[in-house]
Design a protein around this motif. Structure first.
Motif, PDB file in Angstrom:
ATOM      1  N   HIS A 227      62.657  54.933  -1.445  1.00  0.00           N
ATOM      2  CA  HIS A 227      63.878  55.647  -1.109  1.00  0.00           C
ATOM      3  C   HIS A 227      63.824  55.967   0.379  1.00  0.00           C
ATOM      4  O   HIS A 227      62.994  56.752   0.830  1.00  0.00           O
ATOM      5  CB  HIS A 227      63.980  56.934  -1.928  1.00  0.00           C
ATOM      6  N   VAL A 228      64.707  55.331   1.150  1.00  0.00           N
ATOM      7  CA  VAL A 228      64.746  55.526   2.599  1.00  0.00           C
ATOM      8  C   VAL A 228      66.132  56.059   2.951  1.00  0.00           C
ATOM      9  O   VAL A 228      67.052  55.290   3.261  1.00  0.00           O
ATOM     10  CB  VAL A 228      64.460  54.215   3.356  1.00  0.00           C
ATOM     11  N   PRO A 229      66.308  57.374   2.922  1.00  0.00           N
ATOM     12  CA  PRO A 229      67.652  57.952   3.080  1.00  0.00           C
ATOM     13  C   PRO A 229      68.059  58.119   4.539  1.00  0.00           C
ATOM     14  O   PRO A 229      67.224  58.111   5.450  1.00  0.00           O
ATOM     15  CB  PRO A 229      67.511  59.307   2.398  1.00  0.00           C
ATOM     16  N   TYR A 230      69.366  58.251   4.717  1.00  0.00           N
ATOM     17  CA  TYR A 230      69.874  58.724   6.004  1.00  0.00           C
ATOM     18  C   TYR A 230      69.360  60.159   6.191  1.00  0.00           C
ATOM     19  O   TYR A 230      69.063  60.858   5.219  1.00  0.00           O
ATOM     20  CB  TYR A 230      71.402  58.740   6.002  1.00  0.00           C
ATOM     21  N   PRO A 231      69.233  60.608   7.422  1.00  0.00           N
ATOM     22  CA  PRO A 231      68.741  61.983   7.655  1.00  0.00           C
ATOM     23  C   PRO A 231      69.783  63.034   7.245  1.00  0.00           C
ATOM     24  O   PRO A 231      70.731  63.314   7.982  1.00  0.00           O
ATOM     25  CB  PRO A 231      68.480  62.008   9.163  1.00  0.00           C
ATOM     26  N   ASP A 232      69.656  63.539   6.014  1.00  0.00           N
ATOM     27  CA  ASP A 232      70.526  64.619   5.553  1.00  0.00           C
ATOM     28  C   ASP A 232      69.732  65.442   4.545  1.00  0.00           C
ATOM     29  O   ASP A 232      68.683  65.022   4.066  1.00  0.00           O
ATOM     30  CB  ASP A 232      71.814  64.081   4.913  1.00  0.00           C
ATOM     31  N   GLU A 233      70.214  66.588   4.229  1.00  0.00           N
ATOM     32  CA  GLU A 233      69.479  67.489   3.340  1.00  0.00           C
ATOM     33  C   GLU A 233      70.151  67.667   1.986  1.00  0.00           C
ATOM     34  O   GLU A 233      69.675  68.416   1.147  1.00  0.00           O
ATOM     35  CB  GLU A 233      69.335  68.863   4.012  1.00  0.00           C
ATOM     36  N   LEU A 520      74.921  49.619  -5.745  1.00  0.00           N
ATOM     37  CA  LEU A 520      74.382  50.924  -6.141  1.00  0.00           C
ATOM     38  C   LEU A 520      73.004  51.160  -5.528  1.00  0.00           C
ATOM     39  O   LEU A 520      72.669  52.291  -5.162  1.00  0.00           O
ATOM     40  CB  LEU A 520      74.315  51.030  -7.661  1.00  0.00           C
ATOM     41  N   LEU A 521      72.226  50.113  -5.399  1.00  0.00           N
ATOM     42  CA  LEU A 521      70.908  50.246  -4.754  1.00  0.00           C
ATOM     43  C   LEU A 521      71.082  50.703  -3.310  1.00  0.00           C
ATOM     44  O   LEU A 521      70.353  51.582  -2.828  1.00  0.00           O
ATOM     45  CB  LEU A 521      70.176  48.906  -4.795  1.00  0.00           C
ATOM     46  N   SER A 522      72.072  50.150  -2.624  1.00  0.00           N
ATOM     47  CA  SER A 522      72.302  50.546  -1.232  1.00  0.00           C
ATOM     48  C   SER A 522      72.877  51.955  -1.142  1.00  0.00           C
ATOM     49  O   SER A 522      72.503  52.738  -0.269  1.00  0.00           O
ATOM     50  CB  SER A 522      73.237  49.550  -0.544  1.00  0.00           C
ATOM     51  N   PRO A 545      74.249  51.520  10.189  1.00  0.00           N
ATOM     52  CA  PRO A 545      73.508  50.639   9.276  1.00  0.00           C
ATOM     53  C   PRO A 545      72.587  51.417   8.351  1.00  0.00           C
ATOM     54  O   PRO A 545      72.152  52.526   8.659  1.00  0.00           O
ATOM     55  CB  PRO A 545      72.712  49.736  10.231  1.00  0.00           C
ATOM     56  N   LEU A 546      72.296  50.804   7.199  1.00  0.00           N
ATOM     57  CA  LEU A 546      71.358  51.397   6.258  1.00  0.00           C
ATOM     58  C   LEU A 546      69.983  51.558   6.905  1.00  0.00           C
ATOM     59  O   LEU A 546      69.504  50.650   7.594  1.00  0.00           O
ATOM     60  CB  LEU A 546      71.204  50.505   5.017  1.00  0.00           C
ATOM     61  N   PRO A 547      69.330  52.703   6.681  1.00  0.00           N
ATOM     62  CA  PRO A 547      67.958  52.847   7.176  1.00  0.00           C
ATOM     63  C   PRO A 547      67.025  51.938   6.383  1.00  0.00           C
ATOM     64  O   PRO A 547      67.192  51.770   5.172  1.00  0.00           O
ATOM     65  CB  PRO A 547      67.649  54.325   6.926  1.00  0.00           C
ATOM     66  N   ARG A 548      66.086  51.339   7.061  1.00  0.00           N
ATOM     67  CA  ARG A 548      65.124  50.450   6.423  1.00  0.00           C
ATOM     68  C   ARG A 548      63.707  50.915   6.722  1.00  0.00           C
ATOM     69  O   ARG A 548      63.461  51.683   7.652  1.00  0.00           O
ATOM     70  CB  ARG A 548      65.269  49.007   6.914  1.00  0.00           C
ATOM     71  N   LYS A 549      62.757  50.443   5.915  1.00  0.00           N
ATOM     72  CA  LYS A 549      61.357  50.779   6.187  1.00  0.00           C
ATOM     73  C   LYS A 549      60.938  50.167   7.511  1.00  0.00           C
ATOM     74  O   LYS A 549      61.319  49.056   7.844  1.00  0.00           O
ATOM     75  CB  LYS A 549      60.464  50.234   5.054  1.00  0.00           C
ATOM     76  N   SER A 550      60.136  50.895   8.244  1.00  0.00           N
ATOM     77  CA  SER A 550      59.677  50.380   9.550  1.00  0.00           C
ATOM     78  C   SER A 550      58.585  49.334   9.348  1.00  0.00           C
ATOM     79  O   SER A 550      57.909  49.307   8.338  1.00  0.00           O
ATOM     80  CB  SER A 550      59.133  51.541  10.387  1.00  0.00           C
TER      81      SER A 550
END
Length: 550
Positions: A227-233, A520-522, A545-550
């Motif tokens: 799970h690599v979310p956008y920065p939100d709480e 739904l995965l995105s 863009p969607l955040p991805r693993k570095s």
């Protein structure tokens, strides 16, 4: 005296073709009592066509039995096999008649795993008499006769000729009674589990197939998924409402002349008017929706031994809940928390079915007490499941009249059938809109909802009813399904979705069930090797863009 003893000891001779007919008639009349009880209880014949339907049923069963026994009655092995079938069928017939059981693979599994004490409990005077009179005595009589076979080719041609005559009789009936069989079979598909000995032969084969499949390795999709979310709480809460048998053309959102979506049209939704289902039956479409394999390559059997979208979401930290009000999740939910609706709940249920409003019961409390950081909930509705459409909605949703208030839909006019069906859509509109209203009570959540039906339905167009036709010849009524998306303001903002862009893309584009798992995965912000952005209907409408693993 010796002559008399010789006559008594001499086995009577019976031609094989005659024995096949006698056995077929015996099984038809005496070893299928539960089948006939079910037919006479559930069938509601009316008029000439109804009478022809009832006359054709014994012809159909006799033909199936005759074909089966013609294949089994072979020199040396035929008699032992038929003796065994007589005794087993008598026992099975007793269980079905006395205890109301249906014979399927699960029942065969229960038989193999039954404790000896349970078997002992079944040995009563009644069961022994039943088995003796209907099974052992005929088996002894069969053992005493001498079966006379003609030369191979003559015997074969004789059986083929008789089988052909029986099939011809069925073909004569077919044009007149097809609709009756379609309606009765769809609403009472369990009846096939009562036709002895075909039911337990098929169930036994199926049981061993399943047991063999258990030895297949189970495939995990992506152990590296994260799970690599956008920065939100905000806590993400998403609800997928799986519809049943709803077709797109009867949604007023898609231009249908009747107002069948009065509540959804007031919600800020994205409507997808051009969506194709993966299949024409729930058993195919539901597991396909959660798979990453496209329809042309999808196999429901393979899906049972492969993880799906829910597994990936659960693996990456989502709290999953599947609420079931249809005919099961088809294996999709077996590794995640799931609950079936209580048929005894008299507020929503009649003992056989529950209206979909039961899925809303306790939903708000559940949302208020989500323990995890994120949640994904599936509400599997019974929707517009036919042919008893009239049982899918409460009286206050009987807006379109006159209705078809019977399972024998072929006896209703098409106007009545469509009216009743449209009432189910009206009720579905209420259910989906109500779920959205519940989500709105949690404005601090990053919440959303997607409604999509598993397949469509034929309502008499071109003489076709219900669904389940092979996909290659299925009409659009069975493959074109409604799909609606709602997103809270928090979700739009947190996921950087341009809602106007998405509405335009949905209105102009063509989509299918194949798009759902990727989209739904995105939306759940899960990074996995299975994600294909070309299949993601959000692609092109994200401002970031969607955040991805570095």
């Amino acid at each position: 005296m010796k002559k008399l003893m010789s006559l008594l000891s001499k086995k009577p001779e019976v031609p094989a073709t005659r024995l096949v007919a006698v056995l077929s008639a015996y099984f038809l009349l005496f070893l299928n009592i539960s089948f006939w009880r079910f037919v006479f209880t559930h069938a509601e014949p009316s008029g000439l066509i109804g009478g022809l339907f009832m006359l054709s049923v014994p012809v159909l069963i006799f033909t199936l039995l005759y074909l089966s026994f013609s294949l089994l009655l072979l020199p040396y092995i035929g008699k032992p096999l038929l003796i065994l079938l007589l005794i087993i069928s008598a026992g099975v017939n007793y269980l079905m008649y006395q205890f109301g059981v249906f014979i399927d693979a699960d029942m065969i599994r229960n038989t193999f795993e039954t404790h000896p004490g349970e078997v002992k409990d079944l040995i009563t005077l009644r069961s022994v008499l039943w088995l003796t009179v209907l099974g052992i005595v005929p088996a002894v009589m069969l053992a005493r006769i001498k079966i006379v076979f003609k030369p191979f080719w003559k015997e074969t041609l004789g059986r083929l000729k008789r089988c052909g005559l029986l099939l011809l009789c069925l073909l004569i009936f077919l044009p007149f009674v097809y609709k009756e069989y379609a309606s009765f079979g769809r609403n009472n598909n369990q009846v096939r589990r009562l036709v002895s000995p075909l039911n337990y032969i098929y169930a036994t084969v199926r049981y061993f197939q399943i047991e063999h499949q258990k030895k297949r390795p189970f495939t995990k999709l992506d152990e590296a998924a994260e799970h690599v979310p956008y920065p939100d709480e905000a806590k993400t809460v998403f609800i997928l409402v799986l519809g049943e048998t709803a077709r797109a053309m009867n949604f007023s959102l898609n231009g249908y002349a009747r107002e069948t979506n009065p509540k959804l049209k007031t919600q800020d939704i994205v409507n997808f008017p051009h969506v194709e289902s993966a299949g024409t039956a729930t058993a195919f479409s539901v597991p396909s929706i959660f798979s990453f394999t496209q329809r042309g390559d999808f196999s429901p059997t393979d899906a049972k031994y492969t993880e799906n979208l829910l597994d990936l979401l659960q693996q990456t930290g989502y709290e999953i809940l599947w609420k079931e009000n249809d005919n099961g999740c088809k294996g999709v939910c077996q590794r995640v928390p799931n609950v079936e609706m209580d048929l005894k709940d008299q507020r929503f249920c009649d003992g056989t079915y529950c209206r979909d409003e039961i899925l809303l019961d306790g939903l708000e409390e559940y949302l208020a007490n989500i323990k995890g950081e994120h949640a994904f909930i599936v509400l599997h509705t019974i929707g517009s499941h036919g042919p008893t459409y009239y049982r899918r909605y409460p009286p206050e949703f009987k807006k379109f009249t006159p209705t078809c208030d019977t399972e024998e839909i072929q006896t209703c006019t098409q106007e009545q059938i469509i009216n009743t069906y449209d009432n189910t859509i009206l009720y579905t509109d209420h259910i989906v809109s109500s779920v959205i209203d519940i989500l709105k009570k949690f404005p601090h959540y990053e919440s959303g909802l997607l409604y999509v039906s598993d397949h469509g339905e034929s309502l008499g167009e071109n003489g076709v009813y219900l669904h389940g036709l092979p996909y290659s010849i299925a009409p659009k009524e069975q493959t074109s399904v409604p799909m609606v998306l709602w997103m809270s303001e928090v979700m739009k903002k947190s996921d950087h979705i341009n809602y106007d862009c998405l509405k335009k893309k949905a209105a102009e584009g063509h989509f299918s069930h194949d798009n759902l798992s990727h989209s739904l995965l995105s939306l759940m912000e899960v990074d996995s090797k299975w994600y294909d952005k070309k299949m993601d209907f959000f692609e092109g409408c994200r401002t970031t863009p969607l955040p991805r693993k570095s």
